[in-house]
Design an enzyme around this catalytic site. Sequence first.
Site, PDB file in Angstrom:
ATOM      1  CG  ASN A 271      -7.157   0.061  -6.309  1.00 25.17           C
ATOM      2  OD1 ASN A 271      -7.364  -1.013  -6.855  1.00 25.17           O
ATOM      3  ND2 ASN A 271      -6.236   0.224  -5.395  1.00 25.17           N
ATOM      4  CB  CYS A 273      -1.956  -0.943  -6.661  1.00 24.64           C
ATOM      5  SG  CYS A 273      -0.995   0.533  -6.257  1.00 24.64           S
ATOM      6  CD  GLU A 275      -4.839  -2.587  -4.174  1.00 25.52           C
ATOM      7  OE1 GLU A 275      -4.326  -2.533  -5.310  1.00 25.52           O
ATOM      8  OE2 GLU A 275      -4.631  -1.728  -3.298  1.00 25.52           O
TER       9      GLU A 275
HETATM   10  N1  UDP Z   1      -1.930   4.533  -3.045  1.00 25.44           N
HETATM   11  C1  UDP Z   1      -1.889   5.900  -3.294  1.00 25.44           C
HETATM   12  N2  UDP Z   1      -0.685   6.551  -3.293  1.00 25.44           N
HETATM   13  C2  UDP Z   1       0.483   5.911  -3.047  1.00 25.44           C
HETATM   14  C3  UDP Z   1       0.448   4.522  -2.794  1.00 25.44           C
HETATM   15  C4  UDP Z   1      -0.778   3.872  -2.794  1.00 25.44           C
HETATM   16  O1  UDP Z   1      -2.913   6.516  -3.510  1.00 25.44           O
HETATM   17  O2  UDP Z   1       1.559   6.549  -3.062  1.00 25.44           O
HETATM   18  C5  UDP Z   1      -3.239   3.813  -3.020  1.00 25.44           C
HETATM   19  C6  UDP Z   1      -3.496   2.984  -4.259  1.00 25.44           C
HETATM   20  O3  UDP Z   1      -4.876   2.994  -4.564  1.00 25.44           O
HETATM   21  C7  UDP Z   1      -3.067   1.599  -3.833  1.00 25.44           C
HETATM   22  C8  UDP Z   1      -3.489   1.580  -2.382  1.00 25.44           C
HETATM   23  O4  UDP Z   1      -3.266   2.912  -1.930  1.00 25.44           O
HETATM   24  O5  UDP Z   1      -3.704   0.619  -4.586  1.00 25.44           O
HETATM   25  C9  UDP Z   1      -2.713   0.609  -1.524  1.00 25.44           C
HETATM   26  O6  UDP Z   1      -1.329   0.763  -1.753  1.00 25.44           O
HETATM   27  P1  UDP Z   1      -0.265   0.256  -0.690  1.00 25.44           P
HETATM   28  O7  UDP Z   1      -0.721  -1.054  -0.155  1.00 25.44           O
HETATM   29  O8  UDP Z   1       1.101   0.315  -1.309  1.00 25.44           O
HETATM   30  O9  UDP Z   1      -0.390   1.386   0.450  1.00 25.44           O
HETATM   31  P2  UDP Z   1       0.188   1.505   1.937  1.00 25.44           P
HETATM   32  O10 UDP Z   1      -0.976   1.329   2.841  1.00 25.44           O
HETATM   33  O11 UDP Z   1       1.278   0.513   2.158  1.00 25.44           O
HETATM   34  O12 UDP Z   1       0.708   2.920   2.019  1.00 25.44           O
END
Ligand code: UDP
Length: 573
Positions: A271, A273, A275
């Site tokens: 995906n 990022c 992970e």
């Molecule tokens: N992601 C996305 N858009 C964003 C940020 C994150 O689609 O602006 C997705 C992406 O696949 C990333 C995952 O959400 O790997 C998790 O990102 P993060 O932990 O930063 O998300 P949060 O839950 O804190 O918003």
Amino acid sequence: MKERREPCLSPLALKILEERYLLRDKERHVIETPYDMYRRVAETMGGQEKAPAEQKEWTERFLEGLLNLEWSPASPCLMNAGTPLQQLSACFVLDIEDSMESIFTTLKDAALIYKTGGGVGFHFGKLRERGALVSTTKGYSSGTVAWLKVYDTAVEAIAQGGKRRGAALGVLPVHHPDILSWIKAKAIDREITNFNLSVAITDEFIRAVDRDEYFTLSSPLGHSVRQIPARELWNELCYQAWSTGEPGLFFIDRANRDNPNPHFGRIYGGNPCSEFLAVPYSSCNLASINLEKHLRKLNGGWEFDWEKFRTTIHTVVRFLDNMIDANVLPLPKLQEMALATRPIGLGFMGLARVLKALELGYHTGEGRSFAQSMASFLRQEAEAASRALAGERGVYPAWSGSLWEKKGVRLRHSNLLSIAPTGTIATLTNTSWSLEPEFAPVYQRRILGGKVFWEMDPQLEEKLKELDLDTPELRQELEKKGSIQEIKGIPQEIKNVFVYSLDIKPADHLKMQAVIQEYVDGAISKTINLPASATVAEVAKAYRLAYDLGLKGCTVYRQGTRLDQVLSLTKTK
Ligand code: UDP
């Protein structure tokens, strides 16, 4: 139902929730409070339990943890749970076959995902190279970079209607004939702004670099196209990463050795990022535990509360298991895959805060040793929770033929741990991002919409107040320097513990990622921060060390190489 209790949120967290997470009516008025949001989330997952008494019990347990900010699911779950959309996954992995039909089918599939707030990683490696023959038209293929631009434009347009920036990752294997144009694509075309680029690096390529050999670029159509010196390609890759932070590296052979579902095919990427690494058409539900909320006071200091951590891990694994069944994915293919493989992505946030509280330097062996114990505990308990759920509800349907079957481990989920960046949820729960050290003692944070907030590391602020050192002059110095190391008057024992992103050597960033990766069956999203003065050779060294340490991927970022940097020291224009 227990009494209403609003969570204790920071002004910034409240602002983010009001702007993008809390539900609104047709006139766009906010119609819920943060408490209502967390209750909506807890009830949705609690509602998946069988008997009404269990539904009630688990709803309250989930709600308790959420309101205490002890953990949080990723953003799409907070936004969509209990709404008509009900799409709860953050991570998606798609593939593009080498046909016009597939190029546009995948794009349509992605559009449906973006509309619901997910991020998508795409594998471009099956597309024939630029200049290859198109048999039906007798014309020549436009190649992967041309299609990347089409995708980027589409993501831009789709994301404008969504609540999140449309995160997109494009992966190309290192032996694809378009690789040199791929590596330079964003430097040449500044309009490609939605995609991050990654290169899938094989063990064979690294061997060729080591031996200074030629490396064969081969067409996805099967024939070899040309040979180039492997080192030339490696140097170009490192130069671009030095200049723009991209491409990131994805160590594809390492990832496939851990592929939990080889009977579903090969892993080509992950995906955005990175992970979550999985076969195409996989998706994942994420949640991260706030480690800072698992500290307890001890003789004027702090200790980590392992029992509380254990309880939280089991609660969150159950929450994530329920989330798989409550989830409504935008395509039948995604839904079938999710129900067959049942991956979950449990992670954590606040590691840097915990290390400071325990007076352990992030960059030291002691700091890493704590992180290792924490990750090992997390892994052990997540596996125990998944095993217990397999006993209660059955192993995941595709378990037969999986890597877990080979290992004789009966699990409910094919993927357990994924360490997500927690870009927003760490801000909502008021802690530091996942395993990242804190950026600087004082910094500015830009949120979606361009607003800027100034923040100071709250632990440092407390410490300086305690020592009567918190003066406006000192704050100014901190703001300028981004570090406390050179500041006179701050005792050395504080300097040993309050280390910030750029105080930490790239090798120490990587070692922290490596001790955690050892226990993570999925992958880790982490940025290796480098000062603006870092050289190309230093980037190359970091990338190489990442491979040697057995990481599944690596992303570097040299300060100031991107205009859209989220955290920075001085005001950006
Ligand atoms: N992601 C996305 N858009 C964003 C940020 C994150 O689609 O602006 C997705 C992406 O696949 C990333 C995952 O959400 O790997 C998790 O990102 P993060 O932990 O930063 O998300 P949060 O839950 O804190 O918003």
